[in-house]
Design a protein around this motif. Sequence first.
Motif, short mmCIF file in Angstrom:
data_model
loop_
_atom_site.label_atom_id
_atom_site.label_comp_id
_atom_site.label_asym_id
_atom_site.label_seq_id
_atom_site.Cartn_x
_atom_site.Cartn_y
_atom_site.Cartn_z
N ASP A 396 0.91 -1.34 -0.06
CA ASP A 396 0.09 0.15 0.56
C ASP A 396 0.78 0.80 -0.01
O ASP A 396 1.32 1.28 0.63
N ARG A 398 0.70 4.33 -0.03
CA ARG A 398 0.50 5.22 0.82
C ARG A 398 0.80 5.20 2.77
O ARG A 398 0.65 5.57 3.08
N ASN A 433 -6.10 -10.46 -2.61
CA ASN A 433 -5.55 -9.49 -4.15
C ASN A 433 -4.23 -10.39 -4.92
O ASN A 433 -5.13 -10.69 -5.29
N ILE A 460 -9.87 -6.51 -2.87
CA ILE A 460 -10.23 -5.80 -1.24
C ILE A 460 -11.26 -5.63 -1.11
O ILE A 460 -11.66 -4.62 -2.10
N LYS A 479 -13.86 -10.05 -8.53
CA LYS A 479 -13.47 -9.89 -9.43
C LYS A 479 -12.84 -11.28 -10.77
O LYS A 479 -12.94 -11.16 -11.96
N PHE B 32 -2.46 -2.33 -10.34
CA PHE B 32 -2.54 -3.63 -9.71
C PHE B 32 -3.60 -4.97 -9.35
O PHE B 32 -3.47 -5.78 -9.33
N GLN B 33 -4.96 -4.19 -9.92
CA GLN B 33 -6.07 -4.46 -9.69
C GLN B 33 -6.48 -5.57 -8.63
O GLN B 33 -6.83 -6.31 -8.71
N CYS B 34 -6.43 -4.51 -7.55
CA CYS B 34 -6.99 -5.30 -6.33
C CYS B 34 -8.07 -4.69 -6.11
O CYS B 34 -9.15 -6.18 -5.50
N ALA B 35 -8.90 -4.47 -6.79
CA ALA B 35 -10.76 -4.39 -7.55
C ALA B 35 -11.32 -3.23 -5.56
O ALA B 35 -12.40 -3.42 -6.01
N LYS B 36 -10.22 -2.73 -4.97
CA LYS B 36 -10.54 -2.23 -4.14
C LYS B 36 -11.32 -0.96 -4.13
O LYS B 36 -12.49 -0.44 -3.61
N SER B 39 -14.92 -1.96 -5.32
CA SER B 39 -15.35 -3.06 -4.44
C SER B 39 -16.53 -1.17 -3.59
O SER B 39 -17.24 -1.41 -2.54
N VAL B 50 -17.31 0.09 -12.99
CA VAL B 50 -16.00 -0.57 -13.22
C VAL B 50 -14.60 0.26 -12.78
O VAL B 50 -13.98 -0.26 -14.07
N HIS B 52 -12.08 -0.49 -12.22
CA HIS B 52 -10.71 -1.42 -12.46
C HIS B 52 -10.55 -2.35 -13.68
O HIS B 52 -9.47 -2.24 -14.11
N GLU B 53 -11.90 -2.12 -14.56
CA GLU B 53 -12.16 -2.50 -15.74
C GLU B 53 -11.24 -1.70 -15.92
O GLU B 53 -10.30 -1.90 -17.22
N ARG B 84 -8.40 6.05 -1.29
CA ARG B 84 -8.52 4.34 -0.88
C ARG B 84 -7.41 3.59 -1.08
O ARG B 84 -7.17 2.98 -1.10
N CYS B 85 -7.00 3.76 -2.84
CA CYS B 85 -6.74 3.46 -3.69
C CYS B 85 -4.84 2.87 -2.75
O CYS B 85 -5.08 4.16 -2.17
N PRO B 86 -4.91 1.39 -3.06
CA PRO B 86 -3.24 1.37 -2.17
C PRO B 86 -2.11 1.19 -3.41
O PRO B 86 -1.19 1.90 -2.56
N GLN B 87 -2.67 1.72 -4.38
CA GLN B 87 -1.08 2.52 -5.36
C GLN B 87 -1.55 3.35 -5.79
O GLN B 87 -0.10 3.98 -6.56
N ASN B 88 -2.05 4.25 -5.07
CA ASN B 88 -1.61 6.01 -4.78
C ASN B 88 -2.55 6.26 -6.24
O ASN B 88 -1.67 6.78 -7.19
#
Lengths: 659, 170
Positions: A396, A398, A433, A460, A479, B32-36, B39, B50, B52-53, B84-88
Amino acid sequence: MPNIGVYVCHCGLNIAGTVDVERVAEYAKTLPDVVVAKHYKYICSEPGQRMIQEDIRAYGLERVVIAACSPRMHEETFRKTVAEAGLNPYLLEVVNLREHCSWAHSDQPEKATEKAKELVRMGVARARLLEPLEKRVISVEKNVLVVGGGIAGIEASLDLANAGFKVYLVEKAPSIGGRMAQLDKTFPTLDCSACILTPKMVDVAKHSNIKLLTNAEVTNVSGFVGNYEVTVLKKPRYVDEDKCVGCGLCTEACPVKIPDKFNEGLSQTHAISIYSPHAVPKVAIINPEHCLRLKYGKEVCGRCLKTCEAKAINFEQQPENIQLKVGAIILAVGADVFDAAKIPELGYGRFKNVISNIQFERISDASGPTGGKILCPETGKPPRSIVFIQCVGSRDKRFHEYCCRVGCMISLKQAILAREKLGGDVEIYICYNDIRAFGKGYEEFYRRARDLNINFLAGIPSEIRSAPDGSLCVTVYEKVVNKLLEIHADLVVLSCGIVPRKDFNKISETFHVSRSSDGFLLEAHPKLRPLETSTAGIFLAGACQGPKDIPDSVAHASGAAAKVIELLSKGEFEIEPLKAVVNPDFCSGCGICKSICPFDAIEMKTETANEEKLVAEVIEVKCQGCGACASACPTHAIKMQHYTDEQILAQIHAALIAK
Amino acid sequence: MSLVDLMSMAKPNEEMRKKILQKLHEELAYCFQCAKCTSGCTAFKLLELVPHEIMRLTKLGFIEELITSEIIWTCATCLKCVERCPQNVSPYHVIIALRNIAVKQEAKIPEAYLKAVSQILETGLAQTIEKVTTKKMESLDRQKLHLPEIKHPTETFRTTFLKILEEHEL
């Protein structure tokens, strides 16, 4: 002038793919004093080294220049090569044609070749002025300091103690055991953590070669490899370690209740308590922040004093500074667990039934607050559905960019434990993930989890909300099936990652070790020297170097112990002759060098002949050869061996002259 | 590109792909397609957005199907995905970029958006000036409520506004 041989390495295609090595070798032949210049596919190979040795004899070479990879890679190898052929090893110059040339300019072969020629010219210019040097030998203390009494510190201490070294094991907490002591079962074999750890903890306490210092911290480190002087602050326990029998009666009598740190705040303990059920040493300790008598004075409370039959309680105990002399230090200071409260959308801290994975361990452990029954903290009832959420605080950007390396396996293990303890009816979901099961027996363990009807959801969750019925509402987009799923969970377990300790800054200052960009303590080389720090004689073991599971920590710790044995077993060892030398005739005694030296390696002394005159003196064993003093000296009285002003100026001159 | 979508036989649009990657490389590369994002997406539940799609389709260059669909216009711009994206990375910025391409290519744009633009040019407000109906079914406009009349924006505003729209084109 000396005979010089120049050898240009292809390094496969690493150099030769960009730089025209043949042309560089041809050019080298035109340089003054060069009597032979060759290029070869891999100079570091056995035939490559033999070629140089044969040439040293055949051409009577007095200096050797090798244009290859970085000297950090093979300088030591080539020094041995030339030494075997009878040349002083410091008459070798390594020119970096790989990292500094071919790799950096892979898209400009023509210019790279020109640069390579110039680098070789500079190398030859310096080589001409190299002087033979002898390695220095220093004696060492055969004692070792191990900082941190988790599984890594325990393993390293036992290895060293069994090898005959005296070990001082310093632990900050009142007991050794570390994180592993908090765990219920361990993956992938599911053997009980306490069953495999406690015997080792007892071994440490009983070992005649180990001096255990708990509730203590290292406050100062001075000296150098082989001869470190360490100050350890032993904080007062207010309980006499020799008298306390660990009966626990005092804890029952104490009226002050505080959250139990060992149980991750899930239960309460008292101001006087024994740290954990398996604590070593099993001795009570008083928390001075909460004890009424320590806070408000002699007349207050004192119930523990009355109950203690062994008369072990002593409110007069004072902090104690202990001085140690050790030859080497192993840092096994461990790591922290990510604080999930930093991610507000997950509700950790807001919802009592959202817990971290380390809290789950305490709930699942037979010696924990629920006696090993998995119960929701809020309701005290067994959960009917559990959701695990992966990668909390790790992967993450962040918080922590790296993979925590243990989160997946911990959740698989905890899901299996939940299935075993709660039966077939409980619903278990793991939101992931990627599942990373890379260790020995780990993928098989993943299969075992799938066999137990554990549901894996690829996705997630974005947030956790509370539902009107009191359960936790987890929404996750799956997904693989392309559905937005809602789960009503009684318990949510966050797979929190391993993070650098908060006090790493202080530790890195005290021990002069660097930190990597992820915040962990930095090893000397990520692949080839993962156990050493850049400070000689200080080693790393376990998760302080980066996230590790138990098998990796143990392997790392045993490796560090072996490195210490290698260093100290002879009782003396050789160090590089790269040091500063003072010419007392030129020294004006100004002391600039002393103030600038980062290693405290210069002392100002009065001259024997003239007591009024101060002269700088280099303490050889402390000098790391950084050269700061030599460049600062206003009278050029300090010479940096192997990097003299003349050598460097010759190199600069060679760089600047027209081709 | 050597890629073909076998369901529709569509090929990625290399030109658009390069253009969008040039501007939003970091957003698209690090996903990296975690789809958070999906969600938690406000627009997903009602309108099946969607994010992430969209990220992956854009990265691969299947941009035409996105800009001709109405899906990119459903984003509520709540920015939860960015927060909330974990990859910013920001699916929001990618969606806005796709909208800009759609406008440029004169693809079908939902009427409400066109209306909003003409509304701003006319009144300077994104909202139309509404009348209020009371419980007694009395219709009240600004004049009846003694509210000052809303001034029409000046020509300078219009040119500046149009210029800004131009500048924000991809």
